[in-house]
Scaffold this active site. Structure first.
Site, PDB file in Angstrom:
ATOM      1  N   LYS A 102       0.847  -1.208   0.000  1.00 57.72           N
ATOM      2  CA  LYS A 102       0.000   0.000   0.000  1.00 57.72           C
ATOM      3  C   LYS A 102       0.875   1.247   0.000  1.00 57.72           C
ATOM      4  O   LYS A 102       0.638   2.189  -0.744  1.00 57.72           O
ATOM      5  CB  LYS A 102      -0.867   0.006   1.257  1.00 57.72           C
ATOM      6  N   ASN A 103       1.935   1.230   0.804  1.00 60.35           N
ATOM      7  CA  ASN A 103       2.767   2.429   0.954  1.00 60.35           C
ATOM      8  C   ASN A 103       3.774   2.612  -0.166  1.00 60.35           C
ATOM      9  O   ASN A 103       4.513   3.590  -0.180  1.00 60.35           O
ATOM     10  CB  ASN A 103       3.451   2.426   2.322  1.00 60.35           C
ATOM     11  N   ARG A 139      -4.019  11.274   4.812  1.00 59.36           N
ATOM     12  CA  ARG A 139      -2.972  12.301   4.796  1.00 59.36           C
ATOM     13  C   ARG A 139      -1.920  12.034   3.746  1.00 59.36           C
ATOM     14  O   ARG A 139      -1.192  12.941   3.345  1.00 59.36           O
ATOM     15  CB  ARG A 139      -2.364  12.481   6.160  1.00 59.36           C
ATOM     16  N   CYS A 164      -4.125  12.890  12.700  1.00 58.68           N
ATOM     17  CA  CYS A 164      -4.906  11.643  12.674  1.00 58.68           C
ATOM     18  C   CYS A 164      -4.713  10.971  14.034  1.00 58.68           C
ATOM     19  O   CYS A 164      -4.100  11.526  14.935  1.00 58.68           O
ATOM     20  CB  CYS A 164      -4.429  10.743  11.534  1.00 58.68           C
ATOM     21  N   ARG A 200       1.150  14.715  12.742  1.00 54.68           N
ATOM     22  CA  ARG A 200       1.559  14.460  11.350  1.00 54.68           C
ATOM     23  C   ARG A 200       1.884  15.759  10.604  1.00 54.68           C
ATOM     24  O   ARG A 200       1.264  16.103   9.598  1.00 54.68           O
ATOM     25  CB  ARG A 200       0.485  13.662  10.605  1.00 54.68           C
ATOM     26  N   ASP A 249       5.013   0.564  12.002  1.00 56.17           N
ATOM     27  CA  ASP A 249       3.769  -0.021  11.491  1.00 56.17           C
ATOM     28  C   ASP A 249       3.558  -1.447  11.954  1.00 56.17           C
ATOM     29  O   ASP A 249       2.506  -2.029  11.670  1.00 56.17           O
ATOM     30  CB  ASP A 249       3.732   0.022   9.953  1.00 56.17           C
ATOM     31  N   ARG A 258      -8.589  -0.272   5.161  1.00 53.91           N
ATOM     32  CA  ARG A 258      -7.782   0.799   4.538  1.00 53.91           C
ATOM     33  C   ARG A 258      -6.455   0.240   4.018  1.00 53.91           C
ATOM     34  O   ARG A 258      -5.920   0.700   3.029  1.00 53.91           O
ATOM     35  CB  ARG A 258      -7.471   1.908   5.556  1.00 53.91           C
TER      36      ARG A 258
HETATM   37  C1  EPZ Z   1       4.721   6.832   6.164  1.00 55.09           C
HETATM   38  O1  EPZ Z   1       4.003   7.905   6.745  1.00 55.09           O
HETATM   39  C2  EPZ Z   1       3.742   5.662   6.099  1.00 55.09           C
HETATM   40  N1  EPZ Z   1       2.605   6.033   5.251  1.00 55.09           N
HETATM   41  C3  EPZ Z   1       3.248   5.336   7.503  1.00 55.09           C
HETATM   42  O2  EPZ Z   1       2.388   4.203   7.406  1.00 55.09           O
HETATM   43  C4  EPZ Z   1       4.461   4.971   8.364  1.00 55.09           C
HETATM   44  O3  EPZ Z   1       4.024   4.717   9.688  1.00 55.09           O
HETATM   45  C5  EPZ Z   1       5.478   6.128   8.348  1.00 55.09           C
HETATM   46  O4  EPZ Z   1       5.833   6.437   6.991  1.00 55.09           O
HETATM   47  C6  EPZ Z   1       6.750   5.789   9.115  1.00 55.09           C
HETATM   48  O5  EPZ Z   1       7.328   4.628   8.570  1.00 55.09           O
HETATM   49  C7  EPZ Z   1       2.751   5.984   3.907  1.00 55.09           C
HETATM   50  O6  EPZ Z   1       3.812   5.655   3.388  1.00 55.09           O
HETATM   51  C8  EPZ Z   1       1.545   6.341   3.096  1.00 55.09           C
HETATM   52  P1  EPZ Z   1       7.025  10.076   8.192  1.00 55.09           P
HETATM   53  P2  EPZ Z   1       4.668   9.397   6.771  1.00 55.09           P
HETATM   54  O7  EPZ Z   1       6.970  11.312   7.377  1.00 55.09           O
HETATM   55  O8  EPZ Z   1       5.389   9.615   5.495  1.00 55.09           O
HETATM   56  C9  EPZ Z   1       7.345  13.398  11.486  1.00 55.09           C
HETATM   57  C10 EPZ Z   1       0.468   2.917   7.781  1.00 55.09           C
HETATM   58  O9  EPZ Z   1       0.027   2.419   8.816  1.00 55.09           O
HETATM   59  N2  EPZ Z   1       7.310  14.353  10.369  1.00 55.09           N
HETATM   60  O10 EPZ Z   1       8.174   9.132   8.022  1.00 55.09           O
HETATM   61  O11 EPZ Z   1       3.610  10.348   7.137  1.00 55.09           O
HETATM   62  C11 EPZ Z   1       5.999  12.689  11.665  1.00 55.09           C
HETATM   63  O12 EPZ Z   1       5.123  13.465  12.436  1.00 55.09           O
HETATM   64  C12 EPZ Z   1       1.009   4.332   7.791  1.00 55.09           C
HETATM   65  O13 EPZ Z   1       0.533   2.322   6.677  1.00 55.09           O
HETATM   66  C13 EPZ Z   1       7.547  15.701  10.619  1.00 55.09           C
HETATM   67  O14 EPZ Z   1       7.761  16.106  11.757  1.00 55.09           O
HETATM   68  O15 EPZ Z   1       5.682   9.243   7.966  1.00 55.09           O
HETATM   69  C14 EPZ Z   1       6.393  11.412  12.361  1.00 55.09           C
HETATM   70  O16 EPZ Z   1       6.513  11.658  13.751  1.00 55.09           O
HETATM   71  C15 EPZ Z   1       0.808   5.010   9.138  1.00 55.09           C
HETATM   72  N3  EPZ Z   1       7.506  16.577   9.599  1.00 55.09           N
HETATM   73  C16 EPZ Z   1       7.774  11.107  11.782  1.00 55.09           C
HETATM   74  O17 EPZ Z   1       8.255  12.319  11.197  1.00 55.09           O
HETATM   75  C17 EPZ Z   1       7.275  16.177   8.305  1.00 55.09           C
HETATM   76  O18 EPZ Z   1       7.269  17.038   7.394  1.00 55.09           O
HETATM   77  C18 EPZ Z   1       7.759  10.057  10.705  1.00 55.09           C
HETATM   78  O19 EPZ Z   1       6.841  10.487   9.724  1.00 55.09           O
HETATM   79  C19 EPZ Z   1       7.037  14.803   8.067  1.00 55.09           C
HETATM   80  C20 EPZ Z   1       7.061  13.910   9.110  1.00 55.09           C
END
Ligand code: EPZ
Length: 420
Positions: free
Chosen positions: A22-23, A93, A117, A122, A307, A399
């Site tokens: 999915k990701n 998101r 969320c 996020r 995850d 989802r």
């Molecule tokens: C991706 O989300 C995945 N989603 C998430 O999977 C996964 O949990 C996450 O990566 C971490 O591996 C998809 O790929 C669609 P991040 P993403 O940006 O990109 C902070 C699932 O269950 N951050 O790596 O949103 C953020 O708040 C989903 O399939 C900032 O501060 O994750 C978090 O604490 C849930 N500023 C951390 O970084 C930013 O601009 C990691 O977020 C971006 C992120």
């Protein structure tokens, strides 16, 4: 709203085929906006999040057509520079991933702020900083992000991420491939899904080196052409089924799983007393002896994935001893804890750390799904709980998991989906 009624006590045995990731699908669907020629993706999972992304793409003028098997043809030839509306973006998101390709292709983009969320605020500051590094102007107007370039498009530059954000790395990549000149992306995430996005972009004509490392080099090109690309399989789905076999003391061949995508997970499960080995079709998972408690801290790839934290916690709930589980990636990803408690788990929280004291057995109860991975941890616990468990609001599950209940029933579980 659908719910699952599960009677515990059955071993998970046999084999299960995992789907495309999915990701990996979500960013690659967004990437189709980068070209005026069709992009064909294969092995696309049939999950709600993909459908939500396709609704957004159609809103932007992309023609999305499902083909044979799990193929999907995305034709952005007629895409228009419409805005990505709040109604769609707030539902998922990952919609923010259309910002970079829209900006790179059309020179401007308007995307609703995604909002938080269940697992955290996020923020998207790193996405926006990456675009500004390439010369974009970014402003917030009425809950929408407005990004634009001054007429001569994005310009290659160095992008340094303050933390290895998956989405921000994907935003940086999709912007840099059409920027004028060379870009260097430092401290990016190294997840397999990002390497797969890069392979898709290269198939479309992008020039990318160093993917999967902390230094990615991109030579911008004038345009990308159509391509055909097969998605990698879903390592989180694979890890989820590995826990299903482990928690029920079963044995399961997970078809399509790759050991190298699950490195840290395999090491942790082996420490917990699970046997895992690669086969020519995927991974074999067997648990016959005692489940041992293991401490885990979630980390960016290749560390233990956030995850799979909820799923692993369900496993530790019936292990012998106590396990300390630290969530370091998201600020509030413990919504499953009170629900696991309703099934008899003994878990106490201290900030971003959970102490899981293993119990002899869990007992069936009515529980509520709150987010994608929390909901599957409840299903996993229910597989081994005595009696009947009802998991409500399984739309969360749908989802990100294709036919999870059907697949588990085929492996011996006693699960009934009650529609409505
Ligand atoms: C991706 O989300 C995945 N989603 C998430 O999977 C996964 O949990 C996450 O990566 C971490 O591996 C998809 O790929 C669609 P991040 P993403 O940006 O990109 C902070 C699932 O269950 N951050 O790596 O949103 C953020 O708040 C989903 O399939 C900032 O501060 O994750 C978090 O604490 C849930 N500023 C951390 O970084 C930013 O601009 C990691 O977020 C971006 C992120």
């Amino acid at each position: 709203m659908d719910r699952l009624v599960i009677r515990g006590g059955k071993r998970i045995e046999g084999s299960v085929q995992i789907c495309g990731a999915k990701n990996a699908a979500l960013p690659q669907i967004a990437a189709s906006l980068l070209s005026s020629e069709p992009l064909e993706l294969r092995n696309v999972p049939e999950v709600t999040d993909v459908n939500t992304m396709l609704s957004l793409m159609r809103e932007l003028g992309v023609v999305a057509t499902h083909g044979a098997g799990r193929s999907l043809v995305l034709d952005a030839g007629g895409a228009r520079n419409a805005q990505a509306p709040y109604e769609l973006v707030r539902r998922m998101r990952a919609s923010i991933l259309v910002l970079a390709p829209m900006l790179a292709r059309f020179g401007s983009a308007r995307v609703s702020l995604p909002g938080g969320c269940a697992i955290g605020a996020r923020p998207i500051d790193q996405h926006l900083k990456a675009l500004e590094s390439l010369g974009a102007n970014v402003e917030m107007e009425g809950g929408y992000i407005h990004a634009w370039t001054n007429g001569n498009g994005l310009r290659g530059n160095r992008i340094v991420l303050s933390s290895p954000s998956v989405g921000a790395t994907e935003t940086a990549l999709m912007a840099a491939v059409l920027a004028c000149g060379e870009s260097e992306i430092l401290n990016g995430a190294r997840d397999p899904e990002i390497s797969d996005l890069a392979r898709c972009l290269v198939a479309m004509g992008a020039l990318i080196q160093g993917v999967g490392t902390h230094r990615i080099l991109v030579q911008g090109v004038d345009a990308l052409h159509g391509a055909r690309h097969e998605l990698i399989t879903d390592r989180i789905e694979a890890g989820t089924y590995a826990v299903a076999a482990a928690i029920t003391g079963g044995h399961l061949e997970i078809l399509g799983a790759h050991l190298e995508h699950l490195g840290s997970v395999v090491a942790v499960l082996e420490s917990a007393g699970v046997q895992i080995w690669p086969t020519d079709r995927g991974l074999m998972v067997v648990r016959s002896g005692t489940l041992k408690s293991v401490d885990v801290s979630t980390e960016p790839y290749p560390g233990f994935p956030t995850d799979l934290q909820a799923q692993f916690m369900a496993l530790m709930a019936i292990a012998s001893g106590a396990s300390v589980i630290r969530e370091t990636v998201f600020e509030s990803r413990f919504m499953h804890v009170p629900e696991l408690g309703r099934l008899g788990a003994n878990i106490s929280l201290q900030g971003s750390t959970a102490l899981v004291r293993g119990v002899e057995r869990l007992h069936g109860a009515e529980v509520m799904a709150t987010d994608l991975r929390a909901s599957v941890s409840l299903v996993l616990a229910a597989l081994v709980a005595e009696g009947e468990t009802t998991v409500n609001r399984v739309y969360h599950l749908d989802r990100g998991y294709e036919s999870l209940d059907r697949k588990l029933v085929q492996c011996g579980a006693d699960i009934r989906r009650v529609v409505g």
